[in-house]
Scaffold this motif. Structure first.
Motif, PDB file in Angstrom:
ATOM      1  N   HIS A 164       0.872  -1.168   0.000  1.00 43.24           N
ATOM      2  CA  HIS A 164       0.000   0.000   0.000  1.00 43.24           C
ATOM      3  C   HIS A 164       0.918   1.228   0.000  1.00 43.24           C
ATOM      4  O   HIS A 164       2.134   1.097  -0.011  1.00 43.24           O
ATOM      5  CB  HIS A 164      -0.889   0.029   1.243  1.00 43.24           C
ATOM      6  CG  HIS A 164      -1.755  -1.186   1.421  1.00 43.24           C
ATOM      7  ND1 HIS A 164      -3.031  -1.266   0.945  1.00 43.24           N
ATOM      8  CD2 HIS A 164      -1.505  -2.380   2.019  1.00 43.24           C
ATOM      9  CE1 HIS A 164      -3.549  -2.445   1.246  1.00 43.24           C
ATOM     10  NE2 HIS A 164      -2.636  -3.152   1.894  1.00 43.24           N
ATOM     11  N   CYS A 181      -4.799   5.806   0.062  1.00 45.61           N
ATOM     12  CA  CYS A 181      -3.800   4.814  -0.321  1.00 45.61           C
ATOM     13  C   CYS A 181      -3.418   5.109  -1.766  1.00 45.61           C
ATOM     14  O   CYS A 181      -4.289   5.329  -2.606  1.00 45.61           O
ATOM     15  CB  CYS A 181      -4.362   3.407  -0.222  1.00 45.61           C
ATOM     16  SG  CYS A 181      -3.204   2.148  -0.794  1.00 45.61           S
ATOM     17  N   GLU A 228      -1.260   3.158  -3.707  1.00 45.12           N
ATOM     18  CA  GLU A 228      -0.665   2.027  -4.419  1.00 45.12           C
ATOM     19  C   GLU A 228      -1.803   1.043  -4.697  1.00 45.12           C
ATOM     20  O   GLU A 228      -2.494   0.628  -3.772  1.00 45.12           O
ATOM     21  CB  GLU A 228       0.402   1.363  -3.536  1.00 45.12           C
ATOM     22  CG  GLU A 228       1.168   0.263  -4.218  1.00 45.12           C
ATOM     23  CD  GLU A 228       2.094   0.774  -5.300  1.00 45.12           C
ATOM     24  OE1 GLU A 228       2.901   1.674  -5.011  1.00 45.12           O
ATOM     25  OE2 GLU A 228       1.988   0.283  -6.427  1.00 45.12           O
ATOM     26  N   CYS A 272      -3.921  -1.740  -4.616  1.00 48.36           N
ATOM     27  CA  CYS A 272      -3.735  -2.829  -3.652  1.00 48.36           C
ATOM     28  C   CYS A 272      -4.898  -3.799  -3.666  1.00 48.36           C
ATOM     29  O   CYS A 272      -5.131  -4.504  -2.703  1.00 48.36           O
ATOM     30  CB  CYS A 272      -3.533  -2.252  -2.256  1.00 48.36           C
ATOM     31  SG  CYS A 272      -4.902  -1.240  -1.704  1.00 48.36           S
ATOM     32  N   HIS A 295      -9.081  -0.743  -3.225  1.00 45.29           N
ATOM     33  CA  HIS A 295      -7.978   0.220  -3.107  1.00 45.29           C
ATOM     34  C   HIS A 295      -8.488   1.643  -2.895  1.00 45.29           C
ATOM     35  O   HIS A 295      -7.913   2.420  -2.130  1.00 45.29           O
ATOM     36  CB  HIS A 295      -7.131   0.132  -4.380  1.00 45.29           C
ATOM     37  CG  HIS A 295      -6.272   1.310  -4.636  1.00 45.29           C
ATOM     38  ND1 HIS A 295      -5.264   1.683  -3.772  1.00 45.29           N
ATOM     39  CD2 HIS A 295      -6.250   2.205  -5.644  1.00 45.29           C
ATOM     40  CE1 HIS A 295      -4.667   2.769  -4.264  1.00 45.29           C
ATOM     41  NE2 HIS A 295      -5.254   3.099  -5.383  1.00 45.29           N
ATOM     42  N   MET A 326      -9.821   2.997   1.070  1.00 41.22           N
ATOM     43  CA  MET A 326      -9.040   3.024   2.324  1.00 41.22           C
ATOM     44  C   MET A 326      -8.402   4.400   2.531  1.00 41.22           C
ATOM     45  O   MET A 326      -7.186   4.532   2.508  1.00 41.22           O
ATOM     46  CB  MET A 326      -8.020   1.882   2.395  1.00 41.22           C
ATOM     47  CG  MET A 326      -7.112   1.695   1.203  1.00 41.22           C
ATOM     48  SD  MET A 326      -5.975   0.289   1.392  1.00 41.22           S
ATOM     49  CE  MET A 326      -4.955   0.749   2.782  1.00 41.22           C
TER      50      MET A 326
HETATM   51 CU   LIG Z   1      -3.934   0.115  -0.197  1.00 44.28          CU
END
Ligand SMILES: [Cu+2]
Length: 384
Positions: free
Chosen positions: A188, A223, A225, A227, A231, A234
């Motif tokens: 992340h 976040c 990245e 993920c 994604h 978050m």
């Molecule tokens: Cu993430």
């Protein structure tokens, strides 16, 4: 109408960097000395690029127009010019060095996480952030709080749609805060633009970042990245408070930790567990297994009417997968993430919701015993 006025105002502002910042195309200035430095570098280098662009294209267009064939210009026929070659090597070299010096200074400043006042471990999980105040005995998970109705366009979206959490990260002003950033499952990235902090969260590694924030307020991030499926769900919310407010918040959190230990010890009725479990399920489990317990075929198993959640002799297996997770799958170990009351409640809920109707309940003390010994007391015997 209002929209087109804004676009027009925006176009008129193109010439001036200030109004660009105002209508949101430019990078944010942020609220820390590091973010100021980063913004300053960005603007300085932007202007270097603008000046180079104007000079290079100016010369090019002037040459094309003034030396066009119709004017009868005779081309020069020289080859190699030492002077020109020296110039076009040294000038870019000097420009690069001129940009590298302030850039390196800023980087060195950013990487100096020594002498921090507060250390916070930040762990990325699919799909939420965990914050642990090292040495304070305080830690919690920060989950997306945007209601599902807004995500599915059933209700109007909040102004902070997908940028709001149930428990923000609370920090004081004027203190050097060091973030120790890692992840529990996949990579992340913890990104808060206002602080100019963006660091990858990598399982098995700890990356450092730091900040000192002078202005109290709410700062938001995400976040950064890719993920997995959620994604975009978050976000990060930082609640920056005065030192006194922070201290009293920290005191409250310590009390809360004590109260949670008391929750485990006390006696629970079936209804209490079911209601609490419903809340926990919708907050923590529904993003994968869905609120109706049907899961998503091919990705997340249904919990409605499956052997694990309905067969009385599979209670231990059920507790095991929730507490310890299943390695190599998105089903993570919730044992360290949820307290005993929440674990017992959510398992009780799953065994009785959506027509599962096993009539079985699990008490917080049972979970405590399971965490310690790996066994439940009187398995399968916990009728409501
Ligand atoms: Cu993430």
């Amino acid at each position: 109408m209002k929209h087109s006025v804004r676009i027009l105002a925006g176009l008129m502002g193109l010439g001036s960097a200030m109004s660009q910042a105002d209508w949101g195309l430019n990078m944010t200035r942020g609220v820390t000395s590091v973010s100021e430095d980063v913004y300053g570098l960005h603007m300085a280098i932007f202007w270097v690029c603008v000046i180079i662009g104007v000079i290079v294209f100016g010369v090019m267009f002037w040459s094309i127009i003034m030396h066009r064939k119709s004017r009868g210009v005779k081309p020069a026929t020289f080859h190699e010019s030492t002077l020109v070659e020296i110039l076009w090597t040294t000038i870019p070299f000097l420009i690069l060095v001129g940009m590298a010096i302030p850039a390196t200074k800023t980087l060195i400043h950013m990487y100096d996480a020594d002498d921090s006042d507060i250390d916070i471990k930040v762990t990325g999980h699919q799909w939420k952030w965990e914050y642990e105040y090292l040495g304070e005995g305080v830690s919690f998970f920060s989950n997306l709080s945007t209601p599902l109705e807004q995500i599915y366009n059933v209700r109007r979206k909040n102004p902070n749609y997908l940028l709001e959490v149930d428990e923000p990260l609370v920090v004081p002003t004027g203190k050097k805060i060091r973030f120790l950033i890692t992840a529990g499952d996949v990579i992340h990235s913890w990104w808060v633009p206002a602080l100019a902090v963006k660091k990858d969260a990598i399982p098995g590694f700890i990356n450092e970042a730091w900040t000192i924030i002078d202005k109290p307020g709410i700062y938001r991030g995400q976040c950064a990245e890719l993920c997995g499926r959620n994604h975009a769900f978050m976000p990060i919310v930082l609640d920056v408070r005065s030192e006194e407010d922070y201290a009293s918040w920290l005191g409250e959190k310590r009390e809360e930790a004590k109260a949670i230990r008391a929750l485990t010890a006390r006696d629970w009725s079936y209804d209490e567990l079911y209601d609490r479990g419903k809340g926990v399920y919708n907050k923590v489990c529904a993003q994968c297994h869905q609120a109706n317990g049907m899961g998503i075929p091919g990705a997340f198993p249904a919990l409605k009417g499956t052997p694990m959640t309905t067969k009385k002799d599979q209670l231990t297996a059920h507790v095991d997968i929730v507490v310890n997770g299943k390695k190599g799958t998105a089903m993570q170990a919730f044992g360290p993430q949820l307290n005993e009351a929440d674990l017992a409640a959510v398992i009780t809920y799953e065994r009785n919701a959506w027509g599962n109707n096993t009539g079985q309940m699990v008490k917080p003390v049972d979970i405590l015993q399971y965490k310690k010994t790996g066994q439940l007391p009187q398995t399968g015997d916990q009728a409501k």
